[in-house]
Design an enzyme around this catalytic site. Sequence first.
Site, PDB file in Angstrom:
ATOM      1  N   ASN A   7       0.433  -1.133   0.150  1.00  0.00           N
ATOM      2  CA  ASN A   7       0.009  -0.559   0.392  1.00  0.00           C
ATOM      3  C   ASN A   7       0.815   1.439  -0.367  1.00  0.00           C
ATOM      4  OD1 ASN A   7      -2.019   2.169   0.353  1.00  0.00           O
ATOM      5  ND2 ASN A   7      -2.209   1.426   2.341  1.00  0.00           N
ATOM      6  N   TRP A   8       0.584   1.810  -0.994  1.00  0.00           N
ATOM      7  CA  TRP A   8       2.306   2.660  -1.070  1.00  0.00           C
ATOM      8  C   TRP A   8       1.064   4.053  -1.113  1.00  0.00           C
ATOM      9  CZ3 TRP A   8       5.512   3.786  -6.473  1.00  0.00           C
ATOM     10  CH2 TRP A   8       5.752   2.332  -6.169  1.00  0.00           C
ATOM     11  N   LYS A   9      -0.032   4.022   0.455  1.00  0.00           N
ATOM     12  CA  LYS A   9      -0.904   5.342   0.358  1.00  0.00           C
ATOM     13  C   LYS A   9      -0.572   6.952  -0.794  1.00  0.00           C
ATOM     14  CE  LYS A   9       0.545   3.379   5.537  1.00  0.00           C
ATOM     15  NZ  LYS A   9       0.203   2.803   6.237  1.00  0.00           N
ATOM     16  N   HIS A  85      -9.275   1.159   4.492  1.00  0.00           N
ATOM     17  CA  HIS A  85      -8.406   1.190   5.803  1.00  0.00           C
ATOM     18  C   HIS A  85      -8.309   2.312   6.485  1.00  0.00           C
ATOM     19  CE1 HIS A  85      -4.612   2.319   6.062  1.00  0.00           C
ATOM     20  NE2 HIS A  85      -3.297   1.102   5.459  1.00  0.00           N
ATOM     21  N   GLU A  87      -7.343   4.693   7.715  1.00  0.00           N
ATOM     22  CA  GLU A  87      -6.986   6.015   7.035  1.00  0.00           C
ATOM     23  C   GLU A  87      -8.072   6.272   6.438  1.00  0.00           C
ATOM     24  OE1 GLU A  87      -2.549   5.343   5.498  1.00  0.00           O
ATOM     25  OE2 GLU A  87      -1.847   5.474   7.421  1.00  0.00           O
ATOM     26  N   GLU A 154      -5.840  -5.218  10.111  1.00  0.00           N
ATOM     27  CA  GLU A 154      -4.425  -4.752  10.289  1.00  0.00           C
ATOM     28  C   GLU A 154      -5.181  -4.053  11.824  1.00  0.00           C
ATOM     29  OE1 GLU A 154      -2.294  -2.917   6.603  1.00  0.00           O
ATOM     30  OE2 GLU A 154      -4.171  -1.670   6.731  1.00  0.00           O
ATOM     31  N   GLY A 160       1.963   1.924  10.995  1.00  0.00           N
ATOM     32  CA  GLY A 160       3.407   2.556  10.998  1.00  0.00           C
ATOM     33  C   GLY A 160       3.764   3.337  12.667  1.00  0.00           C
ATOM     34  N   SER A 196       3.497  -2.838  10.108  1.00  0.00           N
ATOM     35  CA  SER A 196       5.034  -2.777  10.389  1.00  0.00           C
ATOM     36  C   SER A 196       5.230  -4.058  10.575  1.00  0.00           C
ATOM     37  CB  SER A 196       4.575  -2.436  12.167  1.00  0.00           C
ATOM     38  OG  SER A 196       4.197  -1.037  12.156  1.00  0.00           O
ATOM     39  N   GLY A 217       2.487  -1.570   4.040  1.00  0.00           N
ATOM     40  CA  GLY A 217       3.124   0.227   3.877  1.00  0.00           C
ATOM     41  C   GLY A 217       3.725   0.669   3.430  1.00  0.00           C
ATOM     42  N   GLY A 218       4.802   0.949   5.030  1.00  0.00           N
ATOM     43  CA  GLY A 218       6.272   2.007   4.688  1.00  0.00           C
ATOM     44  C   GLY A 218       7.151   1.197   3.770  1.00  0.00           C
TER      45      GLY A 218
HETATM   46  C1  PEP Z   1      -0.742   0.103   5.897  1.00  0.00           C
HETATM   47  O1  PEP Z   1      -0.681   0.820   6.057  1.00  0.00           O
HETATM   48  O2  PEP Z   1      -1.623  -0.789   5.111  1.00  0.00           O
HETATM   49  C2  PEP Z   1       0.268  -0.197   6.739  1.00  0.00           C
HETATM   50  C3  PEP Z   1      -0.036  -1.511   6.589  1.00  0.00           C
HETATM   51  O3  PEP Z   1       1.617   0.069   6.918  1.00  0.00           O
HETATM   52  P1  PEP Z   1       2.797  -0.318   7.846  1.00  0.00           P
HETATM   53  O4  PEP Z   1       3.226  -0.977   7.178  1.00  0.00           O
HETATM   54  O5  PEP Z   1       3.545   1.436   7.619  1.00  0.00           O
HETATM   55  O6  PEP Z   1       2.238  -0.093   9.255  1.00  0.00           O
END
Ligand code: PEP
Length: 234
Positions: A7-9, A85, A87, A154, A160, A196, A217-218
């Site tokens: 997920n590049w957000k 998601h 966010e 999640e 994050g 994470s 994500g990141g």
């Molecule tokens: C996400 O945004 O779906 C996510 C899992 O982020 P991160 O891996 O950065 O915690």
Amino acid sequence: MKIIAGNWKMNGSRDSLVHMVTALQDIDSKNTVILCVPYTMLGVDGGRVAIGAQDASAHDHGAYTGEVSANMIAATGAKYVIVGHSERRQYHGETNDIVRAKAAAVIAAGLTPIICVGETMDEKQAGKTMAIIESGVRESVPNDANNNVIVAYEPRWAIGAGLTPTDSEIADAHKLIADTLTSMGLGGTPVLYGASVKGTNAAQIMSIPNVDGVLVGGASLKPDDFIPIITSVK
Ligand code: PEP
């Protein structure tokens, strides 16, 4: 075989997506790899990587300024859409009912929704984790999804944040989600873990029962971080 979804957000560019998909073409892995990117990057040829979006309108077309329909996303060649998601739930007030309507629109367009559920820190501390997960699945996943759906657990407090639940917390959450989906007639639906995930914990997390892959994500933004996650499980 696992599903590894990135997920590049609101990050990256068409050039960085081309760089990523080029880096992923020849890696030694049979895992399904998905990259969910901002709308402006849809249409880039992913090669072995399936491309997805991060949200879709519940509406098909019309006076909904700023929204993008699932059919429009499908027309770019994308195959997946993240829906609900944390966010989107946090900053855009998306409820389980809205998420279910969006997921239904995604399925109707022939795409696969990746439907996110998970508890906040307040809900966790109040002992509501399992109740939030179960109602999240029952209310966010369309009953007639017909097995064309992926669910992602999640924990919202861990996204994050560099935090992860214990293995047994992940196992309990995924068993509950798998059982809930079975009771809805959606047994066998893949369930991803997200929050994470990185190269150093991906293999361990994906060895937990009922974890069919990860949503990242990141650590999905750069090949050096994403490739070790994909290749950590054969
Ligand atoms: C996400 O945004 O779906 C996510 C899992 O982020 P991160 O891996 O950065 O915690």
